[in-house]
Design a protein around this motif. Structure first.
Motif, PDB file in Angstrom:
ATOM      1  N   CYS A 199      -6.571  -6.725  -7.245  1.00  0.00           N
ATOM      2  CA  CYS A 199      -7.432  -5.781  -7.970  1.00  0.00           C
ATOM      3  C   CYS A 199      -6.778  -4.405  -8.080  1.00  0.00           C
ATOM      4  CB  CYS A 199      -8.783  -5.639  -7.267  1.00  0.00           C
ATOM      5  SG  CYS A 199      -9.851  -7.084  -7.457  1.00  0.00           S
ATOM      6  N   LYS A 200      -5.944  -4.065  -7.124  1.00  0.00           N
ATOM      7  CA  LYS A 200      -5.280  -2.765  -7.127  1.00  0.00           C
ATOM      8  C   LYS A 200      -3.932  -2.803  -7.844  1.00  0.00           C
ATOM      9  CE  LYS A 200      -7.327  -1.022  -2.802  1.00  0.00           C
ATOM     10  NZ  LYS A 200      -8.345  -2.080  -2.618  1.00  0.00           N
TER      11      LYS A 200
ATOM     12  N   THR B   6      -3.641 -11.386  -1.563  1.00  0.00           N
ATOM     13  CA  THR B   6      -5.107 -11.452  -1.595  1.00  0.00           C
ATOM     14  C   THR B   6      -5.635 -10.918  -2.925  1.00  0.00           C
ATOM     15  OG1 THR B   6      -5.542  -9.214  -0.751  1.00  0.00           O
ATOM     16  CG2 THR B   6      -5.145 -10.954   0.886  1.00  0.00           C
ATOM     17  N   ASP B   7      -6.846 -11.344  -3.276  1.00  0.00           N
ATOM     18  CA  ASP B   7      -7.474 -10.842  -4.500  1.00  0.00           C
ATOM     19  C   ASP B   7      -7.788  -9.361  -4.382  1.00  0.00           C
ATOM     20  OD1 ASP B   7      -7.240 -13.338  -5.571  1.00  0.00           O
ATOM     21  OD2 ASP B   7      -9.373 -13.831  -5.513  1.00  0.00           O
ATOM     22  N   GLU B   8      -8.076  -8.899  -3.194  1.00  0.00           N
ATOM     23  CA  GLU B   8      -8.336  -7.467  -2.999  1.00  0.00           C
ATOM     24  C   GLU B   8      -7.115  -6.645  -3.399  1.00  0.00           C
ATOM     25  OE1 GLU B   8      -9.473  -4.291   0.586  1.00  0.00           O
ATOM     26  OE2 GLU B   8      -9.248  -6.425   1.038  1.00  0.00           O
TER      27      GLU B   8
ATOM     28  N   TYR C  22       0.823  -1.210   0.000  1.00  0.00           N
ATOM     29  CA  TYR C  22       0.000   0.000   0.000  1.00  0.00           C
ATOM     30  C   TYR C  22       0.859   1.263   0.000  1.00  0.00           C
ATOM     31  CZ  TYR C  22      -4.446  -2.403   0.281  1.00  0.00           C
ATOM     32  OH  TYR C  22      -5.555  -3.164  -0.038  1.00  0.00           O
TER      33      TYR C  22
END
Length: 380
Positions: free
Chosen positions: A45-46, A40-42, A15
């Protein structure tokens, strides 16, 4: 507890790279390559859009009915997608899966319609469904289109010439590391067709655990587009004893190799693939891999994109790690560059640079060097 703390630390680093100005793409590539990938898939996605330089604020519109009308690929795509049941999570309700299959068809047809120079191939849907399941239909459409015009471009030519050329890198890589396995496979005349489905689906078609598939996609998206062939090579090398114990004939060796084990040590093999890429970059293998075709592959055009590397923010952490370990690399260099003809010197590549930590650096650096000009776009 230690695993959780490492995971939290990695999430924070990801992040931080996403929120930096400009976005620290080099750090994101390093995170995608290093142990555990993007976690993670989250996060995927970013990060996946940043690795492919896709602007998430400008996604394709939802497809209209006209997309399927008079489309030359529609029937073949429909057949392949209907056969793709096992690529969806077990236990998914039928209506949900059927809805995703319709979205899968539309994504493929959208990319082909917008890029008439691209030709559909069986196995393409195995790649597209991975993106669909991770990021959803609209973002998947944008990511797959960018991927299809870059990493996958050679597979989408009118003929398989360039795909065959990429497969031709497999045996030279094996030869550099383990001449005995190479010569056994040559004697068996097994060829490289056993690895075709691995390569053109990024292993999505042959691995049953979706977690392993997306972990490999993290790795491949962050790397040179020939990295899947290096990964194919390390799978063969990992199975050295099985290969050498096999009957030395084409049918037996092909059967053995085409049955990919599901319990592979993926993180170890990813590190080893990075090692081999560092020690034997594509440029050094090109002559053995039929260099007369090299000008026509996506892999040959990376030098044109070197400008991208100087546009990125320097990754000072990696540079520092590289300097600290450079001496160690020099110590191994003499081993790694001995003539291949010495049958008694088995090149000790496996694991050498894993401990040194240089593989991730070199792979990231190569990714920045070949990154196409779209890498230079600035995100809002």
């Amino acid at each position: 507890a230690d695993f959780d703390s490492k995971k939290k630390r990695k999430v924070a680093e990801i992040y931080q790279a996403l929120n930096s100005d400009p976005i620290d793409v080099a750090a994101l590539r390093r995170m995608a390559i290093s142990e555990g990938g993007l976690l993670t898939d989250e996060i995927r996605c970013k990060v996946w859009p940043k690795l492919l330089s896709v602007n998430t604020d400008d996604l394709p519109p939802p497809p209209g009915k006209e997309l399927r009308e008079d489309n030359k690929d529609y029937q073949q795509v429909l057949l392949d997608v209907r056969r793709s049941l096992r690529r969806f999570p077990p236990g998914m309700p039928d209506d949900q899966r059927e809805g995703l299959q319709e979205e899968l068809i539309d994504i493929i047809l959208h990319v082909l319609k917008r890029n008439p120079q691209l030709h559909y191939y069986q196995g393409y849907h195995d790649i597209v469904v991975t993106f669909l399941l991770v990021v959803g239909d609209r973002l998947a459409t944008a990511l797959v289109e960018k991927l299809s015009t870059h990493h996958l471009r050679d597979f989408m030519d009118p003929t398989m010439d360039n795909t065959k050329h990429i497969l031709n890198y497999l045996m030279p890589i094996i030869d550099q590391v383990n001449p005995e396995v190479h010569d056994f496979m040559q004697s068996a005349e097994v060829g490289t067709i056993f690895a075709l489905s691995w390569l053109i689906t990024w292993f999505g078609h042959v691995l049953s655990d979706f977690r392993h598939v997306v972990r490999l996609y993290d790795f491949f998206l962050a790397c040179h587009p020939l990295m899947p062939i290096y990964f194919a090579a390390v799978i063969v090398l990992y199975r050295e004893q099985e290969v050498l114990d096999c009957e030395c004939d084409m049918a037996s060796v092909h059967h053995l190799l085409s049955q990919i084990p599901q319990d592979l040590p993926y993180e170890t093999l990813i590190s080893r693939a990075g090692d081999l890429f560092v020690q034997f970059p594509p440029s050094e293998l090109a002559r053995e891999a039929a260099q007369q075709q090299a000008e026509r592959t996506a892999a040959s055009t990376f030098k044109d994109f070197e400008l991208a590397s100087v546009q990125q923010r320097p990754d000072t952490v990696l540079r520092q790690r590289f300097r600290e370990r450079l001496r160690g690399e020099e110590r191994t260099k003499s081993i790694l560059t001995k003539p291949r003809t010495n049958r008694f010197v088995k090149l000790a590549v496996m694991g050498l640079t894993v401990a040194l930590g240089a593989a991730a650096l070199a792979v990231v650096k190569s990714a920045l060097e070949w990154a196409p000009k779209f890498e230079l776009q600035i995100f809002p």
